[in-house]
Motif scaffolding. Structure first.
Motif, PDB file in Angstrom:
ATOM      1  N   VAL A 438      70.040 -14.356   2.691  1.00 43.54           N
ATOM      2  CA  VAL A 438      70.353 -12.834   3.100  1.00 43.54           C
ATOM      3  C   VAL A 438      69.880 -12.613   4.491  1.00 43.54           C
ATOM      4  O   VAL A 438      70.093 -11.227   4.830  1.00 43.54           O
ATOM      5  CB  VAL A 438      68.676 -12.604   3.154  1.00 43.54           C
ATOM      6  CG1 VAL A 438      68.131 -12.306   1.803  1.00 43.54           C
ATOM      7  CG2 VAL A 438      67.763 -13.441   2.921  1.00 43.54           C
ATOM      8  N   THR A 439      70.316 -14.141   5.453  1.00 41.99           N
ATOM      9  CA  THR A 439      70.608 -13.083   7.430  1.00 41.99           C
ATOM     10  C   THR A 439      71.700 -14.072   7.723  1.00 41.99           C
ATOM     11  O   THR A 439      71.863 -13.832   8.775  1.00 41.99           O
ATOM     12  CB  THR A 439      69.143 -14.151   8.065  1.00 41.99           C
ATOM     13  OG1 THR A 439      69.376 -16.164   7.700  1.00 41.99           O
ATOM     14  CG2 THR A 439      67.773 -13.442   7.251  1.00 41.99           C
ATOM     15  N   SER A 440      72.105 -13.895   6.329  1.00 40.09           N
ATOM     16  CA  SER A 440      73.983 -14.216   7.089  1.00 40.09           C
ATOM     17  C   SER A 440      74.597 -13.696   8.384  1.00 40.09           C
ATOM     18  O   SER A 440      75.043 -13.464   8.960  1.00 40.09           O
ATOM     19  CB  SER A 440      74.429 -15.594   5.762  1.00 40.09           C
ATOM     20  OG  SER A 440      75.218 -14.166   5.385  1.00 40.09           O
ATOM     21  N   ALA A 441      74.733 -12.089   7.476  1.00 40.01           N
ATOM     22  CA  ALA A 441      75.389 -11.197   7.928  1.00 40.01           C
ATOM     23  C   ALA A 441      75.059 -10.545   8.875  1.00 40.01           C
ATOM     24  O   ALA A 441      74.979  -9.996  10.358  1.00 40.01           O
ATOM     25  CB  ALA A 441      75.828  -9.831   7.115  1.00 40.01           C
ATOM     26  N   LEU A 442      73.318 -10.611   9.752  1.00 44.01           N
ATOM     27  CA  LEU A 442      72.281 -10.558  10.823  1.00 44.01           C
ATOM     28  C   LEU A 442      72.306 -11.520  11.462  1.00 44.01           C
ATOM     29  O   LEU A 442      73.147 -12.359  11.897  1.00 44.01           O
ATOM     30  CB  LEU A 442      70.881 -10.661  10.606  1.00 44.01           C
ATOM     31  CG  LEU A 442      71.254  -9.587   9.076  1.00 44.01           C
ATOM     32  CD1 LEU A 442      69.242 -10.382   8.728  1.00 44.01           C
ATOM     33  CD2 LEU A 442      71.444  -8.445   9.071  1.00 44.01           C
ATOM     34  N   ASP A 443      72.492 -10.337  13.055  1.00 41.99           N
ATOM     35  CA  ASP A 443      72.247 -11.072  14.727  1.00 41.99           C
ATOM     36  C   ASP A 443      71.324 -11.708  14.637  1.00 41.99           C
ATOM     37  O   ASP A 443      70.582 -11.288  14.087  1.00 41.99           O
ATOM     38  CB  ASP A 443      72.751 -10.844  15.588  1.00 41.99           C
ATOM     39  CG  ASP A 443      71.285  -8.926  15.353  1.00 41.99           C
ATOM     40  OD1 ASP A 443      70.324  -9.790  16.195  1.00 41.99           O
ATOM     41  OD2 ASP A 443      71.527  -8.146  14.798  1.00 41.99           O
ATOM     42  N   PRO A 444      71.158 -12.879  15.471  1.00 43.10           N
ATOM     43  CA  PRO A 444      69.237 -13.393  16.187  1.00 43.10           C
ATOM     44  C   PRO A 444      68.408 -12.858  15.466  1.00 43.10           C
ATOM     45  O   PRO A 444      67.107 -12.919  15.466  1.00 43.10           O
ATOM     46  CB  PRO A 444      69.928 -13.508  17.068  1.00 43.10           C
ATOM     47  CG  PRO A 444      70.960 -14.276  17.011  1.00 43.10           C
ATOM     48  CD  PRO A 444      71.653 -13.588  15.969  1.00 43.10           C
ATOM     49  N   LEU A 445      68.610 -11.704  16.702  1.00 39.88           N
ATOM     50  CA  LEU A 445      66.971 -11.122  16.400  1.00 39.88           C
ATOM     51  C   LEU A 445      67.070 -10.183  15.531  1.00 39.88           C
ATOM     52  O   LEU A 445      65.912  -9.877  14.812  1.00 39.88           O
ATOM     53  CB  LEU A 445      67.601  -9.607  17.816  1.00 39.88           C
ATOM     54  CG  LEU A 445      67.331 -10.150  19.834  1.00 39.88           C
ATOM     55  CD1 LEU A 445      67.489  -8.886  20.244  1.00 39.88           C
ATOM     56  CD2 LEU A 445      66.610 -11.587  19.694  1.00 39.88           C
TER      57      LEU A 445
END
Length: 542
Positions: A438-445
């Protein structure tokens, strides 16, 4: 032939809107030389993909170049018309998309799609093109490269499809490639191989690359220059080492700071989900072997392992999307039907799945509000104004502007689409959420914000997570327990700190040693460490 391959000056990009065009990128200037990699980083919606795609003379989601110039070897590609742009795309410039699954035609074999451009443009005949594709499959670490291309897209894992798309882009030997999150779907060991292949191809063939990513540790291994973007504008730009080690702007410092996470420690809770003796297969091919795991109420179990290890398949079994050959799935002492059709409405509400690929999970013809609203109506019975208010509330929960409810998925960034999927899952008030990358496409922040949201839901609602990922940073931030999978079996299972800090088996040790460190030169050190034993054995034999 000049060494300066690409020159971008005063690039401004607009997107159409009901009240007039909206500027989504402004005043973008950079030069890119042959053999160099420019990384574009920043939070979701910062304009990374929009700017990268614009260098190919294309718009994203209706966006268009309002002003500025894009010079490829001195030729203004925007001044030559559509026919000229078509003639260079796929040959001189190429693109590796963030979502490989949606880029392939499900009705055609992979080998035919990978070789289509070089055959149709007359660069190679079919036998030569096939040999070229197999060579790239081998370099990119795809299994059984001689026969891999005979598969249809649905028969390959997400990571395998991403590498196949990389092969398709490299096949014609372009001068410029735009890589849009090319390792998003890859496990940590595969990331290294793909990064090495990409970097070597750039060096060997004199290509230039724009590498779009939210993973600073990966960027540090491949990029020569980094451009930090926010709200469609340049925050700062410079050599990779300077940006990583001596960032000048607060926003860049924040991006770097979120790389450090701590392990959660919490008291024990009763079991929410129990997986007992699960064996499963696709047709006659066994893929899961005697899986026994449990997830406590309000806790997170992370599934990690290489692409094709069975992580997502196990998630499908729990969700009822793949009936197992044997074994049982129990939710709070309630045995669940092995098939989706046999589960009650309450079962469907209690277990929600957030898919790895939001492009496949969202209907492209439904607005964001309609997609979430359908779940609100189905599971909560709300309609009209009450439904609209709840949709707005859910969007705010995942840090999205409620105004996005009127947009179609193609008008959102990859990270925004993933957050819409999370909001839709939350609409059911589930007891268990299966989080598949679920967070693979998201930038760190933004990823940190989503992780904070998921943890807060655990504290407030007691929701449990089956957290499927290859991101060990997310595992450390989210998971109470970890199960390491390999070839459909669980080979390590226990508390997160125990499994990650003191791995007992060689495979888990290899996975953890492959997690990129946020320092320039880490990848070279890893390669040197792995080749040293081989060199030593060679010297001993001679």
């Amino acid at each position: 032939m000049t060494n300066n391959l690409l020159r971008v000056r005063d690039l401004c990009i607009d997107a159409p809107a009901s009240k007039g065009p909206i500027r989504i990128a402004q005043g973008i200037d950079f030069d890119l030389h042959r053999g160099e990699v420019l990384a574009l980083i920043g939070e979701s919606g910062a304009g990374k993909s929009t700017i990268g795609i614009a260098t190919l003379g294309a718009g994203r989601g209706g966006a268009y170049i309002a002003q500025g110039s894009i010079l490829l070897e001195g030729e203004d590609i925007m001044a030559k018309g559509a026919a000229r742009l078509r003639s260079i795309r796929g040959l001189r410039v190429a693109y590796v998309a963030q979502s490989a699954a949606s880029a392939f035609n499900p009705a055609h074999r992979l080998i035919d799609q990978v070789t289509e451009t070089i055959i149709s443009r007359g660069i190679m005949d079919r036998p030569a093109a096939r040999s070229r594709a197999i060579e790239l499959f081998r370099k990119l670490g795809l299994p059984s490269p001689e026969t891999f291309g005979e598969k249809f897209p649905h028969q390959a894992s997400g990571g395998q499809l991403q590498r196949a798309m990389t092969a398709m882009a490299i096949c014609a030997g372009p001068e410029l490639i735009v890589f849009d999150e090319p390792t998003t779907a890859l496990d940590v060991t595969t990331q290294i191989e793909v990064l090495l292949s990409i970097r070597q191809a750039i060096r060997d063939e004199g290509m230039a690359a724009i590498y779009i990513s939210h993973d600073l540790a990966l960027v540090a291994q491949i990029a020569d220059q980094i451009m930090v973007l926010r709200h469609g504008q340049i925050v700062e730009t410079g050599p990779t080492r300077d940006i990583i080690e001596r960032p000048q702007q607060d926003y860049t410092r924040r991006l770097i700071a979120v790389q450090s996470v701590a392990l959660p420690t919490r008291s024990s809770q009763p079991v929410m989900l129990e997986i007992s003796g699960i064996n499963a297969s696709y047709g006659r091919v066994p893929v899961l072997h005697n899986i026994n795991l449990s997830v406590a109420k309000g806790r997170t179990l992370a599934l990690v392992g290489e692409s094709g290890s069975g992580k997502s398949t196990l998630g499908k079994v729990v969700a009822g999307l793949l009936p197992p050959d044997s074994g049982r799935v129990t939710l709070v002492d309630r045995p669940l039907s092995s098939s989706l059709s046999g589960r009650s409405r309450q079962d469907l509400r209690d277990i929600q799945l957030v898919h790895q690929n939001p492009d496949l999970a969202l209907n492209p013809r439904r607005s964001v509000g309609d997609s979430i609203g359908q779940a609100v109506t189905m599971f909560r019975g709300l309609t009209n104004k009450d439904c609209s208010r709840e949709v707005a509330h859910l969007l705010e929960q995942v840090n999205l502007d409620p105004a996005l409810a009127t947009r179609l998925p193609h008008a959102l960034s990859g990270g925004q689409k993933q957050r819409v999927c999370i909001a839709r899952a939350l609409a059911a008030n589930p007891r268990l959420i299966i989080c598949d990358e679920v967070t693979s496409a998201l930038d760190p922040l933004v990823a940190e914000g989503v992780q904070n949201l998921l943890r807060q839901l655990q504290e407030d609602e007691g929701v449990s997570y089956l957290f499927i990922t290859h991101d060990f940073g997310a595992v450390r931030a989210m998971a109470d327990e970890v199960a390491v999978m390999r070839q459909g079996s669980v080979i390590a299972y226990g508390p997160t700190g125990q499994v990650l800090n003191a791995p007992q088996d060689p495979y888990t040790q290899k996975l953890i040693s492959s997690v990129p460190e946020l320092r320039v030169g880490w990848l070279d050190d890893i390669v040197a460490a792995r080749t040293a034993p081989q060199n030593a054995r060679t010297e001993k034999m001679t």
